[in-house]
Design a protein around this motif. Structure first.
Motif, short mmCIF file in Angstrom:
data_model
loop_
_atom_site.label_atom_id
_atom_site.label_comp_id
_atom_site.label_asym_id
_atom_site.label_seq_id
_atom_site.Cartn_x
_atom_site.Cartn_y
_atom_site.Cartn_z
N GLY A 135 -11.67 4.30 -17.28
CA GLY A 135 -10.49 5.08 -16.72
C GLY A 135 -9.57 3.99 -16.02
N CYS A 136 -9.10 4.63 -14.90
CA CYS A 136 -8.19 3.54 -13.87
C CYS A 136 -9.26 2.56 -13.21
CB CYS A 136 -7.59 4.52 -13.06
SG CYS A 136 -6.62 3.56 -11.74
N SER A 137 -8.78 1.40 -13.09
CA SER A 137 -9.67 0.43 -12.52
C SER A 137 -9.76 0.44 -11.01
CB SER A 137 -9.29 -0.95 -13.03
OG SER A 137 -7.92 -0.95 -12.87
N PHE A 138 -8.86 1.24 -10.47
CA PHE A 138 -8.42 1.43 -9.02
C PHE A 138 -9.15 2.69 -8.40
CE2 PHE A 138 -5.81 2.27 -5.16
CZ PHE A 138 -6.23 1.00 -4.29
N ARG A 139 -9.79 3.45 -9.34
CA ARG A 139 -10.11 4.79 -9.02
C ARG A 139 -11.44 4.74 -7.96
NH1 ARG A 139 -14.72 6.80 -11.87
NH2 ARG A 139 -15.23 5.71 -13.55
N PRO B 294 6.86 3.11 -2.74
CA PRO B 294 5.68 2.85 -3.70
C PRO B 294 5.04 4.24 -4.18
CG PRO B 294 5.13 2.53 -1.32
CD PRO B 294 6.64 2.68 -1.33
N THR B 295 4.79 4.16 -5.47
CA THR B 295 4.28 5.44 -6.26
C THR B 295 2.58 5.16 -6.43
OG1 THR B 295 5.14 4.50 -8.27
CG2 THR B 295 6.35 6.01 -7.06
N HIS B 296 2.24 3.76 -6.57
CA HIS B 296 0.80 3.60 -6.96
C HIS B 296 0.16 3.35 -5.38
CE1 HIS B 296 -2.91 1.82 -8.68
NE2 HIS B 296 -2.42 2.49 -9.66
N PRO B 297 -0.88 4.01 -5.41
CA PRO B 297 -1.89 3.88 -4.20
C PRO B 297 -2.10 2.50 -3.88
CG PRO B 297 -2.76 5.74 -5.35
CD PRO B 297 -1.67 5.06 -6.13
N TYR B 298 -2.39 1.59 -4.62
CA TYR B 298 -2.44 0.28 -4.51
C TYR B 298 -1.51 -0.53 -3.86
CZ TYR B 298 -3.95 -4.58 -5.28
OH TYR B 298 -4.10 -6.16 -5.11
N THR B 299 -0.09 -0.15 -4.54
CA THR B 299 0.96 -0.72 -3.85
C THR B 299 1.37 -0.41 -2.40
OG1 THR B 299 1.97 -0.75 -6.17
CG2 THR B 299 3.61 -1.10 -4.42
N GLN B 300 1.12 1.08 -2.18
CA GLN B 300 1.18 1.29 -0.86
C GLN B 300 0.04 0.53 -0.06
OE1 GLN B 300 -0.27 5.41 0.17
NE2 GLN B 300 1.96 5.92 0.68
N GLY B 301 -1.10 0.37 -0.49
CA GLY B 301 -2.09 -0.31 0.31
C GLY B 301 -1.79 -1.76 0.61
N LEU B 302 -1.15 -2.27 -0.31
CA LEU B 302 -0.51 -3.79 -0.19
C LEU B 302 0.58 -3.87 1.12
CD1 LEU B 302 -0.48 -5.20 -3.54
CD2 LEU B 302 -2.21 -5.69 -2.00
N ILE B 303 1.48 -3.05 0.99
CA ILE B 303 2.59 -2.77 2.00
C ILE B 303 1.69 -2.75 3.32
CG2 ILE B 303 4.40 -1.58 2.63
CD1 ILE B 303 5.13 -1.13 -0.32
N GLY B 304 0.95 -1.49 3.25
CA GLY B 304 0.14 -1.10 4.48
C GLY B 304 -0.52 -2.16 5.09
N SER B 305 -0.90 -3.25 4.70
CA SER B 305 -1.75 -4.33 5.15
C SER B 305 -0.66 -5.46 5.58
CB SER B 305 -2.80 -4.79 3.82
OG SER B 305 -2.09 -5.58 3.02
N VAL B 306 0.40 -5.37 5.46
CA VAL B 306 1.32 -6.36 6.13
C VAL B 306 1.46 -6.15 7.53
CG1 VAL B 306 3.67 -7.21 5.92
CG2 VAL B 306 2.60 -6.45 3.92
N PRO B 307 1.16 -7.09 8.41
CA PRO B 307 1.34 -6.98 9.88
C PRO B 307 2.61 -6.13 10.38
CG PRO B 307 0.35 -9.09 9.44
CD PRO B 307 1.06 -8.49 8.09
N GLY B 308 3.71 -6.48 9.86
CA GLY B 308 4.97 -5.85 10.35
C GLY B 308 4.93 -4.63 10.07
N HIS B 309 4.32 -4.06 9.14
CA HIS B 309 4.31 -2.56 8.80
C HIS B 309 3.56 -1.69 9.87
CE1 HIS B 309 4.00 1.29 6.45
NE2 HIS B 309 2.81 1.21 6.66
N ASN B 310 2.79 -2.25 10.76
CA ASN B 310 2.04 -1.66 11.64
C ASN B 310 2.66 -1.50 13.03
OD1 ASN B 310 -0.89 -1.12 10.31
ND2 ASN B 310 -0.07 -2.96 9.69
N ARG B 311 2.39 -0.40 13.93
CA ARG B 311 2.62 -0.49 15.28
C ARG B 311 1.99 -1.30 15.95
NH1 ARG B 311 2.01 5.10 14.05
NH2 ARG B 311 0.12 5.12 15.21
#
Length: 330
Positions: free
Chosen positions: A286-290, A248-265
């Motif tokens: 500007g960027c709506s996610f900033r 993932p290259t967008h911080p929002y996409t990375q955040g979505l993936i990080g919030s999936v339970p299987g991604h965490n220890r």
């Protein structure tokens, strides 16, 4: 020969004109879906993904309306079609599976009446043949004793069974395009997996193009060929599913993936995206996610353009695209 995708959405704008101002629910969305392919449309509640689906099929009610862009279905712009021609396409060549099955089912008609009518409205077949097709469709989505179920009314089904009937109705005429708005949310995982398998098989065998709208990345990972990630009415990242989920290259996409339970220890807290999505009536410049992004700087006060990263099949809308693989359990 020019390649024509089943659906090409170009710069779609769907706005709602309210007393408080203009709410830009969909603002400049573009993507394509080819025959036999599955596109995942992902984002949190309020990101605009459902309004995108409704815009394609012409079901946006006032005060909302499509303000701009093109919706090309096999080369024909649906946004310019007369209402009657669009109605003829719905159910025959374009089908939608709603999150609430009662948006599809009439509570006072038996299931066989509704399914047979859906078939015979668009196909010149006998009543007997249509009833046989309806029975087979119920079996395809895992409904036991389909002959008995055809004689039942919607209120005699559980919520999950009603949703399976709605999905069966969408599959009846083997449409060119299906738009599925979180249709398996109310189903248990076993039935969900069965329906995902059947829908994928339909796409491969008949060339049906599918848009699967969801907030569940695990479902998208299982079914989609490509994915578009939406935030505040815009697509912020899109590409081939493996490329986007693995890198993932967008911080929002990375955040979505990080919030999936299987991604965490095990035992560690879930990663969270700070803050909440801003109101679509008062989006930041500007960027709506900033305002939620730890990488934001002065450059982000100007809205970035969508640009290709890594390979031609992966694009992002970010001034500071991330790099490097992520390990996840999706």
């Amino acid at each position: 020969m020019t390649h024509i995708p089943t659906l090409a959405v170009e710069g779609l704008q769907t706005w709602f004109h309210t007393k408080a101002g203009v709410l830009k629910a969909v603002n400049g969305v573009s993507f394509e879906v080819d025959r036999g392919k599955v596109l995942g449309l992902v984002g949190e509640s309020g990101s605009g993904k459902t309004v995108t689906g409704f815009s394609i099929i012409g079901l946006v009610d006032p005060p909302g309306r499509v303000e701009g862009g093109r919706i090309l279905f096999n080369g024909t712009d649906l946004a310019r079609l007369p209402a009657e021609e669009l109605r003829q396409l719905r159910g025959a060549r374009i089908a939608m599976i709603f999150q609430d099955p009662m948006m599809t089912l009439n509570p006072v008609l038996r299931i066989d009446t509704q399914m047979i009518e859906a078939i015979r409205t668009h196909s010149n077949v006998s009543y007997k043949k249509a009833r046989s097709q309806a029975r087979d469709a119920l079996g395809q989505v895992g409904i036991p004793s389909p002959d008995e179920r055809l004689a039942a009314y919607p209120h005699q089904f559980s919520g999950g069974m009603r949703q399976r009937v709605a999905i069966a109705i969408a599959l009846l005429n083997k449409p060119d395009l299906i738009i599925a708005d979180e249709p398996t949310t109310a189903l248990d995982v076993t039935i969900q997996a069965q329906i995902l398998f059947e829908v994928q098989k339909l796409c491969r065998q008949t060339g049906t193009a599918l848009i699967w709208i969801t907030h569940d990345l695990s479902v998208v990972a299982a079914i989609a060929d490509e994915v578009c990630v939406m935030y505040a009415g815009r697509i912020v990242e899109q590409g081939v599913i493996d490329e986007v989920l693995d890198r993932p290259t967008h911080p929002y996409t990375q955040g979505l993936i990080g919030s999936v339970p299987g991604h965490n220890r095990p035992g560690s807290p879930l990663q969270q995206i700070p803050g909440v999505m801003p109101s679509l009536l008062t989006l930041p410049k500007g960027c709506s996610f900033r305002l939620r992004c730890r990488y934001a700087d002065s450059a982000c006060q100007v809205e970035p353009e969508m640009h290709v990263v890594a390979n031609p099949y992966h694009a992002t809308k970010c001034w500071h695209p991330l790099s490097g693989e992520v390990s996840h359990g999706i």
